[in-house]
Design a protein around this motif. Structure first.
Motif, PDB file in Angstrom:
ATOM      1  N   LYS A 233     -83.109  70.701 -18.860  1.00 14.93           N
ATOM      2  CA  LYS A 233     -82.625  69.315 -18.893  1.00 14.93           C
ATOM      3  C   LYS A 233     -81.648  69.037 -17.757  1.00 14.93           C
ATOM      4  CE  LYS A 233     -78.748  69.707 -22.068  1.00 14.93           C
ATOM      5  NZ  LYS A 233     -78.175  69.375 -23.344  1.00 14.93           N
ATOM      6  N   TYR A 234     -80.910  70.074 -17.359  1.00 17.66           N
ATOM      7  CA  TYR A 234     -79.965  69.871 -16.248  1.00 17.66           C
ATOM      8  C   TYR A 234     -80.715  69.686 -14.925  1.00 17.66           C
ATOM      9  CZ  TYR A 234     -76.565  71.507 -19.687  1.00 17.66           C
ATOM     10  OH  TYR A 234     -75.806  71.650 -20.802  1.00 17.66           O
ATOM     11  N   LYS A 235     -81.829  70.393 -14.830  1.00 18.51           N
ATOM     12  CA  LYS A 235     -82.687  70.252 -13.658  1.00 18.51           C
ATOM     13  C   LYS A 235     -83.198  68.815 -13.543  1.00 18.51           C
ATOM     14  CE  LYS A 235     -86.982  72.315 -11.993  1.00 18.51           C
ATOM     15  NZ  LYS A 235     -87.839  73.521 -12.054  1.00 18.51           N
ATOM     16  N   VAL A 236     -83.603  68.270 -14.664  1.00 21.86           N
ATOM     17  CA  VAL A 236     -84.096  66.900 -14.697  1.00 21.86           C
ATOM     18  C   VAL A 236     -82.978  65.921 -14.332  1.00 21.86           C
ATOM     19  CG1 VAL A 236     -85.081  65.087 -16.180  1.00 21.86           C
ATOM     20  CG2 VAL A 236     -85.893  67.468 -16.379  1.00 21.86           C
ATOM     21  N   GLU A 237     -81.826  66.121 -14.962  1.00 19.18           N
ATOM     22  CA  GLU A 237     -80.672  65.245 -14.666  1.00 19.18           C
ATOM     23  C   GLU A 237     -80.330  65.285 -13.173  1.00 19.18           C
ATOM     24  OE1 GLU A 237     -78.772  63.144 -16.423  1.00 19.18           O
ATOM     25  OE2 GLU A 237     -79.936  63.439 -18.263  1.00 19.18           O
ATOM     26  N   ALA A 238     -80.277  66.489 -12.621  1.00 23.56           N
ATOM     27  CA  ALA A 238     -79.909  66.641 -11.214  1.00 23.56           C
ATOM     28  C   ALA A 238     -80.937  65.981 -10.303  1.00 23.56           C
ATOM     29  CB  ALA A 238     -79.762  68.125 -10.864  1.00 23.56           C
ATOM     30  N   SER A 239     -82.202  66.234 -10.582  1.00 25.58           N
ATOM     31  CA  SER A 239     -83.269  65.713  -9.715  1.00 25.58           C
ATOM     32  C   SER A 239     -83.318  64.193  -9.743  1.00 25.58           C
ATOM     33  CB  SER A 239     -84.632  66.257 -10.147  1.00 25.58           C
ATOM     34  OG  SER A 239     -84.605  67.662 -10.154  1.00 25.58           O
ATOM     35  N   GLU A 240     -83.266  63.652 -10.958  1.00 23.05           N
ATOM     36  CA  GLU A 240     -83.355  62.197 -11.072  1.00 23.05           C
ATOM     37  C   GLU A 240     -82.188  61.518 -10.377  1.00 23.05           C
ATOM     38  OE1 GLU A 240     -85.937  61.897 -15.233  1.00 23.05           O
ATOM     39  OE2 GLU A 240     -83.863  61.148 -15.171  1.00 23.05           O
ATOM     40  N   MET A 241     -80.994  62.069 -10.572  1.00 21.29           N
ATOM     41  CA  MET A 241     -79.819  61.449  -9.964  1.00 21.29           C
ATOM     42  C   MET A 241     -79.847  61.602  -8.448  1.00 21.29           C
ATOM     43  SD  MET A 241     -77.264  59.568 -10.761  1.00 21.29           S
ATOM     44  CE  MET A 241     -76.783  59.813 -12.484  1.00 21.29           C
ATOM     45  N   MET A 242     -80.326  62.753  -7.970  1.00 16.88           N
ATOM     46  CA  MET A 242     -80.409  62.963  -6.526  1.00 16.88           C
ATOM     47  C   MET A 242     -81.348  61.937  -5.886  1.00 16.88           C
ATOM     48  SD  MET A 242     -79.265  64.727  -3.974  1.00 16.88           S
ATOM     49  CE  MET A 242     -79.681  64.986  -2.247  1.00 16.88           C
ATOM     50  N   SER A 243     -82.460  61.691  -6.550  1.00 16.73           N
ATOM     51  CA  SER A 243     -83.396  60.694  -6.011  1.00 16.73           C
ATOM     52  C   SER A 243     -82.735  59.328  -5.923  1.00 16.73           C
ATOM     53  CB  SER A 243     -84.646  60.602  -6.893  1.00 16.73           C
ATOM     54  OG  SER A 243     -85.315  61.839  -6.899  1.00 16.73           O
ATOM     55  N   ARG A 244     -81.946  58.997  -6.947  1.00 19.03           N
ATOM     56  CA  ARG A 244     -81.246  57.706  -6.923  1.00 19.03           C
ATOM     57  C   ARG A 244     -80.201  57.654  -5.815  1.00 19.03           C
ATOM     58  NH1 ARG A 244     -79.992  58.636 -12.557  1.00 19.03           N
ATOM     59  NH2 ARG A 244     -81.972  58.305 -13.616  1.00 19.03           N
ATOM     60  N   VAL A 245     -79.462  58.753  -5.649  1.00 17.00           N
ATOM     61  CA  VAL A 245     -78.430  58.797  -4.607  1.00 17.00           C
ATOM     62  C   VAL A 245     -79.055  58.513  -3.244  1.00 17.00           C
ATOM     63  CG1 VAL A 245     -76.940  60.376  -3.291  1.00 17.00           C
ATOM     64  CG2 VAL A 245     -76.800  60.321  -5.785  1.00 17.00           C
ATOM     65  N   VAL A 246     -80.163  59.168  -2.964  1.00 15.97           N
ATOM     66  CA  VAL A 246     -80.811  59.019  -1.660  1.00 15.97           C
ATOM     67  C   VAL A 246     -81.357  57.596  -1.504  1.00 15.97           C
ATOM     68  CG1 VAL A 246     -82.730  59.823  -0.211  1.00 15.97           C
ATOM     69  CG2 VAL A 246     -81.301  61.476  -1.455  1.00 15.97           C
ATOM     70  N   TYR A 247     -81.886  57.059  -2.595  1.00 15.30           N
ATOM     71  CA  TYR A 247     -82.407  55.688  -2.569  1.00 15.30           C
ATOM     72  C   TYR A 247     -81.273  54.683  -2.325  1.00 15.30           C
ATOM     73  CZ  TYR A 247     -84.361  51.308  -4.397  1.00 15.30           C
ATOM     74  OH  TYR A 247     -84.750  50.002  -4.560  1.00 15.30           O
ATOM     75  N   TRP A 248     -80.182  54.813  -3.085  1.00 20.53           N
ATOM     76  CA  TRP A 248     -79.075  53.863  -2.950  1.00 20.53           C
ATOM     77  C   TRP A 248     -78.347  54.019  -1.610  1.00 20.53           C
ATOM     78  CZ3 TRP A 248     -77.451  55.290  -8.582  1.00 20.53           C
ATOM     79  CH2 TRP A 248     -78.157  54.472  -9.485  1.00 20.53           C
ATOM     80  N   ALA A 249     -78.390  55.223  -1.062  1.00 15.88           N
ATOM     81  CA  ALA A 249     -77.756  55.424   0.245  1.00 15.88           C
ATOM     82  C   ALA A 249     -78.614  54.834   1.359  1.00 15.88           C
ATOM     83  CB  ALA A 249     -77.516  56.918   0.502  1.00 15.88           C
ATOM     84  N   GLY A 250     -79.856  54.536   1.045  1.00 13.77           N
ATOM     85  CA  GLY A 250     -80.772  54.018   2.054  1.00 13.77           C
ATOM     86  C   GLY A 250     -81.296  52.649   1.685  1.00 13.77           C
ATOM     87  N   GLU A 251     -82.597  52.568   1.457  1.00  8.25           N
ATOM     88  CA  GLU A 251     -83.222  51.252   1.290  1.00  8.25           C
ATOM     89  C   GLU A 251     -82.784  50.537   0.013  1.00  8.25           C
ATOM     90  OE1 GLU A 251     -84.894  54.170   0.962  1.00  8.25           O
ATOM     91  OE2 GLU A 251     -86.705  53.969  -0.258  1.00  8.25           O
ATOM     92  N   GLY A 252     -82.207  51.246  -0.933  1.00  2.77           N
ATOM     93  CA  GLY A 252     -81.818  50.593  -2.193  1.00  2.77           C
ATOM     94  C   GLY A 252     -80.364  50.144  -2.227  1.00  2.77           C
TER      95      GLY A 252
END
Lengths: 391, 391
Positions: B136-155
């Motif tokens: 579950k921590y893997k999922v939490e980390a991965s999902e949040m990382m994807s959001r971080v990269v998205y919000w730091a860029g096109e989002g």
């Protein structure tokens, strides 16, 4: 004699200060005022801060109307041009919300989720109306004032800062204080809201913690303690500024009890606990339990804090004629004039705890043509009145 | 001998520091960690800051996994409990956005329009995955990382800060730096984004102004000058921290040119221009043209700045084995150990320019269980390695 000597210094300082802004801050190409000015008057950043744009318009308009030697075309024209720049670029035409900062061309950079740009917009517009009698400024002032009051109250959510479950609903001293200070100004453009003035005063008095005999920056809507650092935060200069707003209001209404609270609890006491016994000057932030504030600048000495204290103590002396308040004024006056002035007009804004100039610019993102000339103008008027009464 | 002596002091300091947090910061009733702790360990504000919650979880997990004497149940359990508190309360379940602060019960107080709470959430979750192997921590980390990269860029627009016409689009050093530092961590949970690491490095190198030989906090997306104060702002400690992230990356990839740039332009040079020739220590903010910074705290000496400099200089010495870098390390080490430590473990965070403790709390809104133990842990490991190689 002492009064006279002080008056001479105050008037000279006001002239020097205004010469500085008149000479260096006008952007004749794009309109508006440059705010970020070095000690020598050069522009080190072309951002135009709307708080400071509005304040400078108000200052020019007010000096033109109230102080004879500033009744000159240059001041009048600059006030009007500055106001036009603000009307043209200072607010979002759809929402009526003011911006926090613009680039040199007037394009918006940033918007704050507060009401302070709007407060200074109202100040500017009211003073332009009395300056020019042009109805459009009356409309601008009235419409913005209505929005300020709405956003400060039931319309708060529209500012865009979400109210989350864990946040304590609190009264921040700045809000009722700003609105109270606007009321005499908007009355002159015919804007009236029955009961508003009393509500502001009532809310401000909640910030007076009678048990500890301190003024708190944040309290619950019932005047209770807010949790943690925010709930213990004191800003003596802010309390003192609020004190002279309250004193003016009390004098106008012949409210002796309020006048006494303003003098004692908002001016005298904060000046006493805010005074740095080690190095002199007034602390920026303090903690009501004597803990370490968390704001990194807590022990700095700021120009505006000392100017508000000069105004407040002199106003109290004028009201009470008690010698001890003249002594307080002199103490603040001496510290200020010993430490803040820079050559060529305008003061340094930020000293370290020891009183050394820490940043030598004369204008910055939060420091414009306002606190120094406003305080000097008020002090000049009060000193002249005191002198006239002596003879 | 010198190495050994330094190692002993570093290890002892790490023990003292961790004892402080283990003893005083746990909220066993509500979960999570108290962040605002006085010099004596009492809680002076119950707000829980999500940056610091995530960082403390990461610190505990990492110490448990990497430093033998911290492989104890108390550390393991506290890491997991802290992580569960973050998962339960640290983010908005609808948007996935993390909060900036929570009250003691986990109810949200404030949300920032940035990605930093999210960055530390990712750190926490990656370390919990390697600690527990719980998916579950893997999922939490991965999902949040994807959001971080998205919000730091096109989002970016989704963060809620409107991009207005007058604002210069700029690269802020912190963003690519944080993302670069996360990459080796998220790789361990299997999150990979081809090209991202190179893009971060490329963006970071834009901040190196070769002409003036300084590192700038804000540059245009092409590496050009941003207008005004923001465009001239330097934060030597930030540059130095970025330097050791870049050096680690260069070492991993055998990129000698990048290693040299990291050492010379991001570590050596900022340490030289950042050093206060008058009072010692490293300045917080500086202006690339030598003007007065506008940030009131510019001349203060901050704990984390000096800790990043300790890590960076020691890492450079380990990489190059050049004596001059050991000398730099010793200089920073001596200043730091002379000025920051408070009795009972953990350091003061904020000294005035002269080196006097200006606020004596050990934990605050931006100071938690992170910079001191992370730096000491890394230095301990490096010193042990250097000592082992000597023999």
């Amino acid at each position: 004699d002492n009064l006279k000597e002080v008056l001479v210094r105050v008037s000279k300082e006001l002239d020097n200060c205004m010469n500085f802004w008149l000479k260096y801050s006008h952007d004749n190409e794009n309109g508006g005022f440059y705010n970020c000015l070095s000690a020598e008057g050069s522009v080190y950043d072309t951002t135009k801060y709307c708080w400071l744009q509005g304040r400078q318009v108000w200052m020019y308009s007010t000096l033109y109307q109230e102080v004879g030697r500033f009744r000159v075309t240059e001041v009048y024209d600059a006030a009007v041009k500055g106001g036009e720049f603000l009307i043209m670029f200072g607010k979002n035409k759809d929402t009526g919300k003011c911006y926090f900062s613009l680039n040199r061309y007037g394009e918006p950079i940033k918007v704050q989720r507060t009401i302070f740009s709007e407060v200074f917009y109202v100040m500017a517009m009211t003073s332009l109306y009395t300056l020019t009698s042009d109805e459009k400024y009356k409309v601008e002032a009235s419409e913005m004032m209505s929005r300020v009051v709405y956003w400060a109250g039931e319309g708060a959510a529209e500012l865009g800062r979400p109210q989350l479950d864990g946040e304590q609903v609190a009264s921040s001293l700045a809000v009722p204080m700003c609105i109270l200070s606007l009321i005499p100004m908007v009355e002159r453009v015919g804007w009236v809201r029955p009961g508003l003035e009393d509500r502001c005063v009532k809310e401000l008095l909640l910030h007076h913690d009678k048990e500890r005999e301190v003024v708190l920056e944040n309290v619950t809507m019932e005047g209770g303690q807010v949790q943690g650092v925010a709930g213990r935060m004191m800003n003596p200069g802010h309390a003192i500024e609020c004190g002279w707003f309250l004193l003016q209001h009390a004098t106008k209404n012949g409210d002796k009890e309020l006048a006494e609270t303003a003098v004692h609890s908002f001016i005298e006491t904060p000046l006493a606990y805010g005074w740095d016994k080690e190095w002199g000057g007034i602390m920026y932030f303090m903690d009501a339990e004597g803990l370490s504030p968390t704001a990194l600048e807590w022990d700095m000495k700021l120009w505006w804090v000392h100017l508000e204290a000069m105004v407040a103590t002199l106003m109290v002396f004028d009201t009470t004629k008690e010698e001890k308040h003249w002594d307080s004024f002199e103490k603040v006056f001496k510290y200020s004039f010993d430490n803040f002035p820079l050559s060529g007009g305008e003061w340094a804004g930020y000293l370290d705890r020891q009183g050394k100039v820490k940043m030598d610019f004369k204008g910055g993102p939060y420091k414009g043509c306002f606190h120094l000339p406003r305080a000097l103008m008020i002090c000049e008027t009060l000193l002249q009145k005191l002198l006239a009464n002596q003879h």
